[in-house]
Design an enzyme around this catalytic site. Sequence first.
Site, PDB file in Angstrom:
ATOM      1  N   TYR A 138       0.523  14.163   1.244  1.00  0.00           N
ATOM      2  CA  TYR A 138       0.234  14.707   2.569  1.00  0.00           C
ATOM      3  C   TYR A 138       0.363  16.230   2.645  1.00  0.00           C
ATOM      4  O   TYR A 138       0.749  16.768   3.679  1.00  0.00           O
ATOM      5  CB  TYR A 138       1.124  14.034   3.636  1.00  0.00           C
ATOM      6  N   GLU A 161       0.814  -1.231   0.000  1.00  0.00           N
ATOM      7  CA  GLU A 161       0.000   0.000   0.000  1.00  0.00           C
ATOM      8  C   GLU A 161       0.837   1.266   0.000  1.00  0.00           C
ATOM      9  O   GLU A 161       0.773   2.065   0.937  1.00  0.00           O
ATOM     10  CB  GLU A 161      -0.858   0.036   1.271  1.00  0.00           C
ATOM     11  N   PRO A 162       1.635   1.515  -1.014  1.00  0.00           N
ATOM     12  CA  PRO A 162       2.416   2.758  -1.011  1.00  0.00           C
ATOM     13  C   PRO A 162       1.554   3.981  -1.306  1.00  0.00           C
ATOM     14  O   PRO A 162       0.614   3.906  -2.100  1.00  0.00           O
ATOM     15  CB  PRO A 162       3.424   2.526  -2.142  1.00  0.00           C
ATOM     16  N   GLY A 163       1.877   5.063  -0.665  1.00  0.00           N
ATOM     17  CA  GLY A 163       1.164   6.323  -0.925  1.00  0.00           C
ATOM     18  C   GLY A 163       2.168   7.391  -1.312  1.00  0.00           C
ATOM     19  O   GLY A 163       2.274   7.822  -2.463  1.00  0.00           O
ATOM     20  N   CYS A 187      -1.353  33.562  10.889  1.00  0.00           N
ATOM     21  CA  CYS A 187      -1.068  34.294  12.115  1.00  0.00           C
ATOM     22  C   CYS A 187      -0.612  33.343  13.192  1.00  0.00           C
ATOM     23  O   CYS A 187      -1.369  33.016  14.106  1.00  0.00           O
ATOM     24  CB  CYS A 187      -2.313  35.043  12.563  1.00  0.00           C
ATOM     25  N   TYR A 245       5.578  18.120  11.965  1.00  0.00           N
ATOM     26  CA  TYR A 245       6.686  17.155  12.119  1.00  0.00           C
ATOM     27  C   TYR A 245       8.065  17.780  11.926  1.00  0.00           C
ATOM     28  O   TYR A 245       9.042  17.055  11.802  1.00  0.00           O
ATOM     29  CB  TYR A 245       6.579  16.030  11.066  1.00  0.00           C
TER      30      TYR A 245
END
Length: 439
Positions: free
Chosen positions: A389, A289-291, A360, A333
């Site tokens: 993402y 399942e690579p994204g 802001c 992250y």
Amino acid sequence: MKYRDTLKINEQGHLAIGGADCVALAEKYGTPLYVMDEEHIRTVCRGYKKLLDTRYANSRILYASKAFAALAVYGIVHSEGLGADVVSGGELYTALKGGMPAEEIYFHGNNKSRDELEFAVKENVHAVVVDSYYEIETLSEIASKLGKTQKALVRVNPGIDAHTHRFIQTTRTDSKFGFSIADGSALATIKKVCATKNLRFIGLHCHIGSQIFEQKPFELAVEKMTDFISALNKENISVEELDLGGGYGVTYTDDDKPLEPHQYVSIIIDKLDECLKHKKIAPPKLILEPGRSIVGEAGITLYTVGAIKEIKDMKKYIAVDGGMFENPRFALYQSKYAAVLANRAAEKATEKVTVAGKCCESGDILIEDIMLPKAKSGDLLAVFTTGAYNYSMASNYNRNPVPPVVLVNNGESDYIVKPQSYEDIISRDAIPPRLGANK
Ligand code: LLP
């Protein structure tokens, strides 16, 4: 940066992607703008397919929708022979509307709602990947009400600590995902699924994390999962499908040195072949399942440089017209990115700056400390590897419109996500009558 045939500097010294000049794209569509390179997406899919067709034909690549879900993407990946995994009713809806056949969809999630499960069962998705006792009961009720038998995989936690950012890891022992193999809960859950009416246990799933560069965690996962298959076989439970998730790292900056996407698959197959032989296990259907590796490097984001602010002897900020509303990954992250001035892409990088967004919030940074040519207001900044993402995690924070997405190929460009207007932003707001009409 890792340039390629479809991402290069053209004769005008501009960055070009998919045969389209980024300066022209910015003029035509405005900024901020997500741009996706169709050819690159297809090339990665073909690399996976080719390897599997020759090395492990009983297999399926599922595109992990969460990386970037929009109607057009499903058409592209499906035409390259991929299925899809989805993690919500919204992704399932998008996949189906985008032309992904239900029987090629796997439904994940640690807390799917009754409505989502009912939607999936009604639509005949290939499998639901079960991740809680609550879900087993709900799914069984729904399937019996609809007079169906739903195929189920069980998500297990093999307890592997892949080296990546803590929040992106998914199978540490204290993870919210999966049933632990080590403490026996995976076996107990599988027995429960086998004993539950209107459910049919077909296999195991695990996903050990994301943006992983090393091959060891993937090999370890294969070891642990095949050990577990042996243990299940001893209990007379057969495993038709083994889904090993995704997680292959991509290049964000020159410090990243991932393998080619299909090389991760090759490593997994080498290990799987060895384990299956050694442990005398009937080869299951292999699901991956690579994204990120499919869409990550295919995407760039274009911005216009606006305010430039220098804090003497300390820091120089260049602010762009995007920010954490369209790429929250630094804020979440501390992710690193590479970038160039797309209108002056051949020029030498001479000064260190921090690229700030327009939200802001002090933490609204896109890139900290990057070397660029001396930027002026009006320059065009291109940030690389934003295909995964970014759009999928965008928001309307500060009521900024989510930028549109343009797909490029052979010099042609088209919207695959249209621009959002201010009117769109307020379109779901409602004023209760007791508050009176707004002036
Ligand atoms: N399968 C499952 C069950 C997953 O949870 C994931 C990612 C994938 C497949 C795809 O992994 P990939 O090949 O894309 O690494 N928002 C974070 C990434 C979270 C990934 C979560 N799961 C980021 O921006 O880095």
